[in-house]
Write an enzyme that holds these catalytic residues in place. Structure first.
Site, short mmCIF file in Angstrom:
data_model
loop_
_atom_site.label_atom_id
_atom_site.label_comp_id
_atom_site.label_asym_id
_atom_site.label_seq_id
_atom_site.Cartn_x
_atom_site.Cartn_y
_atom_site.Cartn_z
N GLU A 146 2.06 -0.85 9.63
CA GLU A 146 2.57 -1.57 8.46
C GLU A 146 3.70 -2.50 8.87
OE1 GLU A 146 2.20 0.72 4.59
OE2 GLU A 146 4.36 0.40 4.70
N GLU A 166 -8.13 10.73 -2.80
CA GLU A 166 -8.11 9.75 -1.71
C GLU A 166 -9.04 10.19 -0.57
OE1 GLU A 166 -4.65 9.46 0.80
OE2 GLU A 166 -4.74 7.28 0.80
N CYS A 185 7.35 11.43 -3.04
CA CYS A 185 6.46 12.58 -2.84
C CYS A 185 7.13 13.91 -3.15
CB CYS A 185 5.95 12.59 -1.41
SG CYS A 185 5.14 11.06 -0.97
N CYS A 201 0.96 3.63 1.14
CA CYS A 201 0.72 5.00 1.59
C CYS A 201 0.53 5.97 0.44
CB CYS A 201 1.81 5.48 2.54
SG CYS A 201 3.40 4.81 2.18
N GLU A 260 -14.88 5.01 1.60
CA GLU A 260 -14.52 4.22 2.78
C GLU A 260 -13.78 5.06 3.82
OE1 GLU A 260 -13.49 3.75 -0.34
OE2 GLU A 260 -11.42 3.05 -0.48
N SER A 318 -0.14 -3.93 1.77
CA SER A 318 -0.48 -3.72 3.17
C SER A 318 -1.86 -3.09 3.25
CB SER A 318 0.55 -2.77 3.80
OG SER A 318 0.03 -2.22 4.97
N GLU A 365 2.30 -5.47 10.48
CA GLU A 365 1.73 -6.34 9.46
C GLU A 365 2.82 -7.11 8.72
OE1 GLU A 365 -0.61 -4.17 6.65
OE2 GLU A 365 -1.37 -5.98 5.66
N LYS A 410 -4.11 12.74 -3.47
CA LYS A 410 -4.62 12.86 -2.10
C LYS A 410 -6.00 13.52 -2.10
CE LYS A 410 -1.26 11.07 0.33
NZ LYS A 410 -1.50 9.82 1.06
#
Lengths: 161, 592, 131, 597
Positions: free
Chosen positions: B286, B374, B516, B312, B379, B332, B289, B371
């Site tokens: 990141e 996710e 979190c 994230c 993908e 990102s 980037e 999560k």
């Protein structure tokens, strides 16, 4: 994911968007928008609510919350001749329930349902303010007053064709 | 400030004007029971629909009992909180609520942590009269990838609705229906899956009953652990170690990194790794980037989109895919640490230990419910084999440890395994709001300027305010940083980006209030900000204790690039560690 | 319609109008005045037809008359109700007015002053705001 | 011109009908014929005069003599004495209750003038679709007066001094409410007219809007001037299409005349009104719920304070009054606070409109001064009970109100007396019940309404009312116990005490008042498993009277469930465990051999 979308025609979408626009796309005007849409479509299917959600830029969950709160709004199409039996107190004490039972029996449907041919649908409502005529039955826009169970057959006969 | 004198249970008290009876009583040490009221101190949000009517009290001059949560103190008021009239009312109302609630306490996933259960106990309810003929409102059950809804257990406290709409501005759920059938549900009472839900799990974390719970993946993990053909690898997110102890009676903010590691090993995981390692990796990708986009931007390249947004947090990703699909090129492309970990574990590490990815099961311990969703995204799998197989929450881990007869408190500290267990302090602070961007700054600064940072702690990026901003001096280049936690706050920054008004170069977003550490999978904090703050403090303590505190200094990261990935942003890195986003707005939602 | 721009305008307007409306009360014209209670109850019981009947038939039978609608008179049990005012006389309220009775009212009461069944004795006092 | 010089009007109201008014008409006509007076005296039947306790009534026109409690045999005296000799028949005259002197002129008989129409002053008088008729009846004069001669403080003082209390239900002082809204500073304020008349059996608001919409518009502008608002909203039920239509016309006409809009009557005051539609939620009669509904939300009430006067529509100070409250305002302004407060009782001033419905002869809309007794309303204005049945109770205030019994008939109706008696004024619905109505079933019926209309926000209303309804159902089915009556009471008391809004706080009123006033009937249901009114099917038993039964088998053949057994020409027997109480057997039996026990 099994998203099945029932397509609204483009003019339907345009109509709804137009309605939202006439109310300045203001979420506070939601109830007015829904009234106008229900008047147009006869009911408020999920698809219509989706478009309203887009038009007023508010969550569709909130719109559904409003639609299910108010008894005037419905998500099921009504029959060609919607029948409403007033179950206000005045009508109740003058035997409206027996009239309702008679309609149920004659049509073979319960409150909230439509006949198979979609000709009649049955609902109950609370007081149309015509207590002098209790018990009161509405078929579409027409009001029948002082209805007795025996009258039910004749009322339905009026709509035979 | 104007104060008001009143009497509660024969005790006099002065309170500032505007104080509610409930809070005034609290000052006096009188703990009035309530089921729906909840205060989110930092967000200045109170949930007080005044719907449960458990907190009622007798107030002089009032005909009816007053809900103390939403009745303001008035001069000379005389309040009585436990007269026979009040106690009878409270009990009767509680009986009403229980009469419309399933009686499956013993097997309810909320048993033991259920506020309704506790209240029944506290009010001394022994019987529910009329239960034999009382109708119970029932609804269709719904299991989504992350969250289970069992609305039969809903008591209409409206906390979830408040979280989803006011705090998170997600608007996936709303109060629906009327009267006895009223509940909180997505549009058309469809499954959450078809709604705009981001799976942030904040609804779950405030639900007082078993109406909203997480999907439990412990059984699958257990099956993998006993399967001799499987190598089971576990990764633990930074926020977990700062909160897990609460489930075992430890004070909030107690770090249990070593004990947690020991427990996981005791549970039978073959490798106990740390998501922090992947966090360091995230910073590398990141950060690279960011620097790339920034330098192009500074050169006037219009295709370099600014600001760069962190990616994230899966709840946050879901949010912008739903509400800001037009901006899907702005965040990102770096995967989240969980997914980077999975991708590396099932390639680099699997190769290293010489097994096929199909024989490896990657489990993540996360403070998060999104999560779960996710790791199921298409993908993030290769030929149907997901990079991360199961994600379980802090709460699930605690339950798992207890089921396995492990006494966390008596375990001796153990270390993570190498190589994916090694991390820097930068990886740890991912667990709290502002941490990701601080970690990124530590690395980006040094990579950009070529100079060593004199001061590692960017305290200007820390704190609990919902939206924060700071300018970091990158050796003459002022870098504008924005931070938002809670999706409602994120929306504000995103609206600016969409309108082209944003002055930021980089923005960190965390879906959950506090980051979190306040995630939907953490031990329930009931909106108590002191618990959140203690967890944050623990995170920063762990950071300070680490010998290495900058991601690019992590020797195992360096080694990973040298041996496997090449350099940050390489083609291989892109293939394994980056992703792309989807426009989810168009999905519609009618299931016949 | 032109705007009423001041209180004096309003007063003037009222004075002019009182001539008009007053005629229905104060016998300044020789027309028969029929008011049909056209609230929901009345309409539901057929007041619309009754009103049409009076409009048509009074004209057809060459009786100078003004037929207007009005709100609920309060006799919901006796809908449709109408009020008939003959020149120089007190108004009379008739209840349960179906077309048959409407015809009777024209033929007997309007033409000859002979009362017909169904009269409802007015049992209230109405305040007058002209103070 | 009429060929008749004299008219004899005979009360033909349903109540008098049963007491032989037909016979009176016959006898009168016979007498007149005998005397050759048929051509000059006309006898006709009329609708009800009211005052049925003294019926039948015969009124002689044109000299306005009223005879009471006339019997058919009195016809001779009336014709011979009154018509021929011109002497009044003293014994048939009403005696003044105080002086005991006979009175003949109905103008002196106050029972004919029990009603005083202030709110309904124009209803049934003007054409509601023509603003000119309203103006001719002094319409908008009060507005003119207010705008040109009075300060806002003076208007509020006048309204306060009038003692008018809100007609929507709670009875809060109108003037005080306006004052609160005035005191709260804001550049935007709202006047809201609550026309969401949802109370089943109440239709006064509808009647006012359909009959005299301008009175409400005028009052809203006056209110706007008083509190400093320039926006008005009428929240009206979508189920009232005619009222909506007439309001739209009225607003349009008022705008065209400049009585709404900018610079009203050249005074520089601006005020306009728009309509908002309800969508079928009774709870939206509660003002916070109503405001939320106007904001496009679910019509859920919120805790007060803050009151709308502080923070209402779009968080601005808002004054909400109901239709009837507004409609009286122009009269109060023009005739003065003193006049208004001279009508009514100590703490309840002016008149109240009531909608009479149920088992009463003259179903209708009446307006009486506060302090009129229930007896006067039911038996003098309402024409008594239908079909000669016995009065059993009167539910005032709709489903939120209570049921008052025989012993309450003489209490003067006002806000406080009704509360003291265990009911409320509410919106003014009055449902009259007779001996055939079961008071457990009625309570259940009202609870059914509240259960359906509860918004679901607070637990006592959402669940508690459901439980009350269920328990009443148990009792109606004969499954109740005497302990259940205590539970019923406790649940009711707690719901009243803990519910969030007015709907929940009043929903147990029917249960409590019916238990207070008809306790024996409740006991009969739970103890003897009997429904004295014969309404509760489960508690009925169809029984064959062996003395009348001839064994014709007709009943057994018609029974849809084969519950009746018995040989031909022998006494039949109904098995109560099979019987579904459809009543077919009783209808079929020609020998009155089947009865309900």
């Amino acid at each position: 994911m099994s998203h099945i979308k029932i397509e609204l025609r483009k003019e339907d979408v345009d109509f709804i968007k137009g309605v939202c626009a006439t109310f300045n796309n203001d979420p506070q005007e939601l109830i007015n928008v829904l009234h106008t849409c229900q008047e147009h479509f006869g009911y408020l299917p999920a698809e219509v609510q989706e478009v309203v959600s887009d038009g007023l830029n508010m969550p569709v969950a909130k719109i559904y919350g409003v639609v299910t709160f108010y008894s005037f709004f419905t998500m099921t199409p009504k029959g060609k001749h919607p029948i409403s039996i007033c179950l206000g107190t005045a009508c109740y004490v003058r035997g409206a329930e027996k009239v309702l039972d008679e309609f149920k029996k004659e049509l073979g449907i319960q409150v909230g349902e439509s006949t198979k041919d979609n000709k009649f649908s049955l609902s109950s409502l609370r007081c149309v303010g015509a207590c002098g005529l209790a018990p009161v039955v509405l078929v579409g826009d027409k009001t029948y007053g002082r209805v007795a169970p025996d009258d039910v057959k004749n009322i339905l006969k009026e709509y035979e064709n | 400030m104007e104060t008001i004198k009143l009497t509660i249970d024969n005790k006099e008290i002065d309170v500032p004007k505007g104080t509610t009876i409930y809070k005034a009583a609290k000052e006096l040490g009188i703990d009035i029971p309530t089921l729906c009221y909840m205060e989110l101190h930092d967000m200045n949000i109170e949930n007080k629909p005044a719907g449960c009517r458990i907190c009622v009290a007798e107030v002089s001059g009032r005909r009816t009992l007053a809900p103390t949560c939403s009745t303001k103190c008035e001069p000379g008021m005389v309040v009585k909180t436990h007269t026979p009239r009040v106690l009878n009312a409270r009990r009767t109302v509680m009986e009403f609520i229980l009469s419309d609630h399933p009686k499956d306490c013993l097997v309810c996933s909320k048993s033991g942590t259920c506020e309704l259960q506790a209240m029944a106990h506290r009010l001394g309810i022994k019987d529910i009269p009329g239960a034999e003929y009382a109708a119970v409102s029932t609804y269709r059950k719904d299991t989504s990838p992350s969250i289970i809804r069992d609305l039969d257990k809903c008591i209409m406290c409206r906390r979830c609705e408040m979280m989803c709409n006011e705090v998170q501005t997600v608007g996936a759920i709303s109060a629906v229906n009327r009267g006895f059938m009223a509940t909180v549900a997505p549009a058309f009472e469809q499954n959450l899956e078809y709604s705009t839900c981001t799976y942030c799990g904040q609804c779950v974390s405030v639900c007082p009953t078993g109406a909203l719970t997480e999907v439990n993946h412990v059984p699958q993990v257990l099956r993998a652990l006993v399967d001799p053909t499987k190598t089971v690898v576990v990764q633990t997110a930074p926020a977990v170690r700062a909160a897990l102890g609460e489930e075992f009676g430890l004070a909030p903010g107690t770090l249990v990194t070593g004990k947690m590691t020991a427990a996981l090993r005791a549970l039978g995981f073959d490798y106990v790794f740390d998501t922090d390692f992947a966090a360091d990796l995230t910073i590398m990708e990141e950060g690279t980037e960011l620097l790339d986009r920034l330098s192009r931007h500074l050169k006037g390249d219009k295709t370099a989109k600014m600001p760069i947004l962190t990616s994230c947090c899966p709840g946050w990703v879901n949010f912008f895919e739903e509400y800001f699909p037009d901006l899907k090129d702005v965040p990102s492309t770096a995967k989240s640490p969980q997914q980077m970990f999975g991708a590396i574990a099932k390639t680099y590490f699997a190769d290293k230990i010489g097994i096929n990815r199909k024989d490896m099961v990657v489990v993540s311990i996360m403070p998060c419910l999104a999560k779960k969703y996710e790791c199921q995204r298409n993908e993030f799998s290769v030929d149907g084999n997901p990079d991360v197989d199961f994600s379980i929450s802090t709460r699930e881990l605690a339950s798992f440890i207890k089921q396995a007869n492990i006494d966390l408190n008596t375990l001796h500290d153990e270390d993570f395994d190498a190589p994916l267990g090694e991390s820097t302090g930068a990886g740890v602070i991912f667990g709290t709001t502002g941490g990701v961007i601080e970690a990124a700054c530590r690395t980006a600064y040094e990579l950009y300027t070529g100079k060593k940072l004199k001061r590692l702690e960017f305290t200007e990026l820390r704190g609990m305010e919902g939206v924060r901003s700071a300018t970091i001096d990158f050796d003459g280049l002022p870098l504008n940083i924005g931070i938002a936690h809670g999706l409602g706050n994120a929306r504000k920054l995103l609206d600016d980006v969409r309108a082209g008004k944003s002055q930021f170069h980089a923005i960190e977003v965390m879906a959950c209030p506090g980051g979190c550490i306040g995630g939907g999978g953490q031990p329930l904090h009931h909106g108590n900000s002191e618990i959140i703050m203690a967890r944050a403090a623990a995170i920063y303590t762990e950071d300070r204790k680490k010998p290495l505190r900058k991601s690019h200094e992590n020797p195992f990261i360096i080694k990973l690039y040298n041996e496997f990935l090449g350099k940050p942003g390489s083609e291989k890195a892109h293939h394994l560690l980056h992703t792309h986003y989807f426009d989810k707005k168009k999905k519609i939602i009618i299931k016949k | 319609m032109s705007k009423i721009n001041s209180i004096a305008d309003l007063k003037k307007k009222r004075d002019e109008l009182q001539g008009g409306l007053g005629s229905r009360v104060n016998d300044t014209s020789n027309a028969v005045h029929v008011k049909v209670a056209m609230a929901t109850c009345g309409i539901a019981s057929g007041a619309k037809n009754v009103m049409e009947f009076f409009s048509e038939q009074l004209e057809r039978r060459n009786i100078a008359a003004v037929v207007t609608q009005t709100g609920c008179m309060g006799y919901c049990y006796a809908e449709p109700t109408i009020e008939v005012k003959l020149p120089g006389q007190d108004p009379v309220v008739f209840g349960f007015v179906d077309l048959k009775r409407a015809d009777q009212i024209i033929e007997k009461y309007v033409k000859t002053g002979e009362l017909v069944d169904g009269i409802i004795p007015v049992n209230y006092q109405t305040i007058d705001l002209n103070v | 011109m009429s060929k008749y010089s004299t008219h004899l009007l005979v009360c033909g109201g349903t109540s008098c009908h049963s007491s032989e008014s037909d016979a009176i008409v016959c006898n009168l006509r016979d007498e007149l014929e005998a005397k050759g007076l048929m051509d000059s005296v006309q006898v006709i039947l009329t609708g009800c005069f009211g005052f049925c306790e003294k019926g039948p009534i015969v009124k002689v026109m044109p000299d306005n003599t009223v005879y009471v409690q006339v019997k058919p045999e009195d016809a001779q005296a009336i014709v011979e004495e009154h018509i021929i000799k011109g002497r009044k028949v003293t014994r048939l005259l009403l005696k003044d209750p105080v002086s005991k002197e006979p009175v003949s002129d109905p103008n002196k008989m106050d029972f004919f003038k029990k009603q005083l129409r202030i709110v309904l002053r124009n209803c049934g008088f003007i054409n509601p679709e023509n603003i000119d008729e309203y103006i001719a009846r002094e319409g908008y004069k009060a507005l003119g007066k207010v705008l040109t001669e009075m300060t806002s403080e003076q208007v509020i003082k006048e309204v306060k001094d009038s003692g008018q209390r809100g007609r929507g239900g709670a009875g809060f002082s109108t003037g005080l409410k306006w004052e609160l809204a005035r005191k709260n500073q804001s550049d935007e304020k709202y006047v809201v007219c609550n026309a969401d008349e949802g109370d089943p059996g109440a239709f006064m608001d509808r009647s006012v809007l359909e009959g005299d919409p301008h009175s409400v518009l005028e009052a809203m502008v006056i209110c706007g001037y008083s509190i400093g608002a320039s926006n008005g909203l009428i929240y009206i039920r979508a189920e009232y299409p005619l009222a909506i239509e007439r309001l739209k016309i009225a607003i349009k006409q008022a705008r065209e005349y400049g009585l709404l809009g900018k610079n009203i009557l050249g005074t520089g005051f601006n005020f306009d009104i728009t309509l908002r539609y309800g969508a079928g939620a009774f709870v939206c009669g509660e003002e916070t719920a109503l405001i939320h509904s106007m904001e496009g939300l679910r019509g859920e009430p919120t805790v007060k304070p803050p009151f709308p006067a502080e923070s209402g529509y779009r968080n601005h100070p808002t004054n909400v009054n109901n239709v009837e409250t507004f409609a009286a305002i122009p009269a109060i302004i023009l005739k003065g606070a003193k006049w208004f407060s001279s009508i009514g009782t100590g703490k309840s001033k002016g008149t109240k409109v009531f909608a009479l419905a149920g088992k009463i002869n003259n179903v209708g809309l009446i307006e009486v001064p506060m302090g009129t007794t229930l007896r006067e309303v039911i038996f003098e204005i309402g024409g008594g009970i239908r079909n000669g049945k016995k009065f059993k109770g009167i539910q005032t205030g709709g489903p939120s109100g209570g049921c008052l019994s025989e012993k309450h008939l003489d209490i003067p109706i006002d806000f406080d007396n009704l509360i003291a008696a265990g009911s409320i004024m509410g919106s003014g619905a009055m449902i009259i019940l007779d001996e055939d109505d079961c008071m457990v079933s009625m309570a259940k019926f009202f609870l059914q309404f509240t259960v359906e209309e509860s918004c679901g926000k607070c637990a006592p209303c959402r669940i508690g009312n459901k439980r009350l309804h269920e328990l009443l159902g148990q009792i109606c089915e004969g499954k109740g116990s005497i302990e259940d009556l205590d539970r019923l009471r406790n649940m009711s008391v707690v719901i009243k005490d803990t519910a969030l809004c007015g709907l929940g706080q009043t929903s147990p009123n029917p249960v409590l008042s019916m238990m207070d006033n008809y306790y024996d009937e409740y006991v009969a249901h739970v103890k003897d498993k009997k429904c004295p009114a014969g309404q509760c099917k489960s508690l009925m038993e169809y029984v064959v009277n062996p003395e009348n039964c001839v064994g014709c088998t007709a009943c057994a053949r018609v029974c849809p469930v084969n519950a009746i057994s018995g040989e031909r020409k022998e006494v039949h027997h109904i098995d109560p465990s099979i019987c579904i109480k459809c009543g077919a057997c009783m209808e079929k039996c020609k020998f009155d051999a089947i009865f309900i026990r």
